[in-house]
Design a protein around this motif. Sequence first.
Motif, PDB file in Angstrom:
ATOM      1  N   UNK A  11       0.791  -1.223   0.000  1.00  0.00           N
ATOM      2  CA  UNK A  11       0.000   0.000   0.000  1.00  0.00           C
ATOM      3  C   UNK A  11       0.828   1.281   0.000  1.00  0.00           C
ATOM      4  N   UNK A  12       2.121   1.204  -0.267  1.00  0.00           N
ATOM      5  CA  UNK A  12       2.953   2.403  -0.204  1.00  0.00           C
ATOM      6  C   UNK A  12       3.870   2.513  -1.413  1.00  0.00           C
ATOM      7  N   UNK A  13       3.901   3.726  -1.978  1.00  0.00           N
ATOM      8  CA  UNK A  13       4.768   4.052  -3.105  1.00  0.00           C
ATOM      9  C   UNK A  13       5.738   5.145  -2.658  1.00  0.00           C
ATOM     10  N   UNK A  14       7.029   4.914  -2.856  1.00  0.00           N
ATOM     11  CA  UNK A  14       8.042   5.921  -2.556  1.00  0.00           C
ATOM     12  C   UNK A  14       8.596   6.474  -3.863  1.00  0.00           C
ATOM     13  N   UNK A  15       8.852   7.774  -3.877  1.00  0.00           N
ATOM     14  CA  UNK A  15       9.331   8.455  -5.075  1.00  0.00           C
ATOM     15  C   UNK A  15      10.668   9.129  -4.761  1.00  0.00           C
ATOM     16  N   UNK A  25       6.188  10.076  -0.370  1.00  0.00           N
ATOM     17  CA  UNK A  25       5.568   8.760  -0.296  1.00  0.00           C
ATOM     18  C   UNK A  25       4.060   8.945  -0.405  1.00  0.00           C
ATOM     19  N   UNK A  26       3.398   8.015  -1.078  1.00  0.00           N
ATOM     20  CA  UNK A  26       1.940   8.060  -1.207  1.00  0.00           C
ATOM     21  C   UNK A  26       1.366   6.680  -0.933  1.00  0.00           C
ATOM     22  N   UNK A  27       0.120   6.674  -0.466  1.00  0.00           N
ATOM     23  CA  UNK A  27      -0.631   5.454  -0.192  1.00  0.00           C
ATOM     24  C   UNK A  27      -1.282   4.979  -1.491  1.00  0.00           C
ATOM     25  N   UNK A  28      -1.105   3.704  -1.841  1.00  0.00           N
ATOM     26  CA  UNK A  28      -1.756   3.148  -3.010  1.00  0.00           C
ATOM     27  C   UNK A  28      -0.875   2.204  -3.783  1.00  0.00           C
ATOM     28  N   UNK A  29      -1.300   1.914  -5.000  1.00  0.00           N
ATOM     29  CA  UNK A  29      -0.620   0.957  -5.874  1.00  0.00           C
ATOM     30  C   UNK A  29      -0.046   1.691  -7.087  1.00  0.00           C
ATOM     31  N   UNK A  30       1.237   1.548  -7.302  1.00  0.00           N
ATOM     32  CA  UNK A  30       1.902   2.229  -8.412  1.00  0.00           C
ATOM     33  C   UNK A  30       1.376   1.719  -9.747  1.00  0.00           C
ATOM     34  N   UNK A  31       0.952   2.644 -10.593  1.00  0.00           N
ATOM     35  CA  UNK A  31       0.493   2.315 -11.939  1.00  0.00           C
ATOM     36  C   UNK A  31       1.598   2.613 -12.941  1.00  0.00           C
ATOM     37  N   UNK A  32       2.279   3.751 -12.751  1.00  0.00           N
ATOM     38  CA  UNK A  32       3.367   4.135 -13.642  1.00  0.00           C
ATOM     39  C   UNK A  32       3.889   5.506 -13.281  1.00  0.00           C
ATOM     40  N   UNK A  33       4.990   5.878 -13.928  1.00  0.00           N
ATOM     41  CA  UNK A  33       5.556   7.204 -13.671  1.00  0.00           C
ATOM     42  C   UNK A  33       6.339   7.687 -14.875  1.00  0.00           C
ATOM     43  N   UNK A  34       6.510   9.011 -14.933  1.00  0.00           N
ATOM     44  CA  UNK A  34       7.348   9.660 -15.932  1.00  0.00           C
ATOM     45  C   UNK A  34       8.326  10.549 -15.163  1.00  0.00           C
ATOM     46  N   UNK A  40      -0.967   6.680  -9.295  1.00  0.00           N
ATOM     47  CA  UNK A  40      -1.155   5.748  -8.194  1.00  0.00           C
ATOM     48  C   UNK A  40      -2.631   5.401  -8.081  1.00  0.00           C
ATOM     49  N   UNK A  41      -2.921   4.089  -8.072  1.00  0.00           N
ATOM     50  CA  UNK A  41      -4.300   3.619  -7.945  1.00  0.00           C
ATOM     51  C   UNK A  41      -4.708   3.655  -6.482  1.00  0.00           C
ATOM     52  N   UNK A  42      -5.872   4.234  -6.245  1.00  0.00           N
ATOM     53  CA  UNK A  42      -6.435   4.292  -4.905  1.00  0.00           C
ATOM     54  C   UNK A  42      -6.969   2.900  -4.554  1.00  0.00           C
ATOM     55  N   UNK A  43      -6.454   2.262  -3.502  1.00  0.00           N
ATOM     56  CA  UNK A  43      -6.933   0.923  -3.133  1.00  0.00           C
ATOM     57  C   UNK A  43      -8.432   0.940  -2.826  1.00  0.00           C
ATOM     58  N   UNK A  44      -9.116  -0.067  -3.299  1.00  0.00           N
ATOM     59  CA  UNK A  44     -10.543  -0.161  -3.041  1.00  0.00           C
ATOM     60  C   UNK A  44     -11.415   0.543  -4.056  1.00  0.00           C
ATOM     61  N   UNK A  45     -10.811   1.293  -4.974  1.00  0.00           N
ATOM     62  CA  UNK A  45     -11.566   1.961  -6.035  1.00  0.00           C
ATOM     63  C   UNK A  45     -10.845   1.723  -7.354  1.00  0.00           C
ATOM     64  N   UNK A  46     -11.426   2.196  -8.418  1.00  0.00           N
ATOM     65  CA  UNK A  46     -10.756   2.099  -9.721  1.00  0.00           C
ATOM     66  C   UNK A  46     -10.113   3.430 -10.099  1.00  0.00           C
ATOM     67  N   UNK A  47     -10.124   4.394  -9.168  1.00  0.00           N
ATOM     68  CA  UNK A  47      -9.594   5.728  -9.432  1.00  0.00           C
ATOM     69  C   UNK A  47      -8.065   5.718  -9.431  1.00  0.00           C
ATOM     70  N   UNK A  48      -7.495   6.420 -10.404  1.00  0.00           N
ATOM     71  CA  UNK A  48      -6.052   6.607 -10.465  1.00  0.00           C
ATOM     72  C   UNK A  48      -5.761   8.085 -10.265  1.00  0.00           C
TER      73      UNK A  48
END
Length: 61
Positions: A11-15, A25-34, A40-48
Amino acid sequence: MIGVAKQVSSQQVDVYDENGSFKFSKYGELVGYTSTTVSIKDPGTSRIDVYDENGSFKFSR
């Protein structure tokens, strides 16, 4: 600029910047980066959520 973003736990992404220094750092699932954004995908929803290189929220998709 963003050098790397990585999923450090389920549940944690570090940048990090291009020199390897921690930026934020952000809470969620890494989708991608530039070099300027992190998605970052919000856990429990389909929102990015998209954040800029300073960790500021930009928009959702």
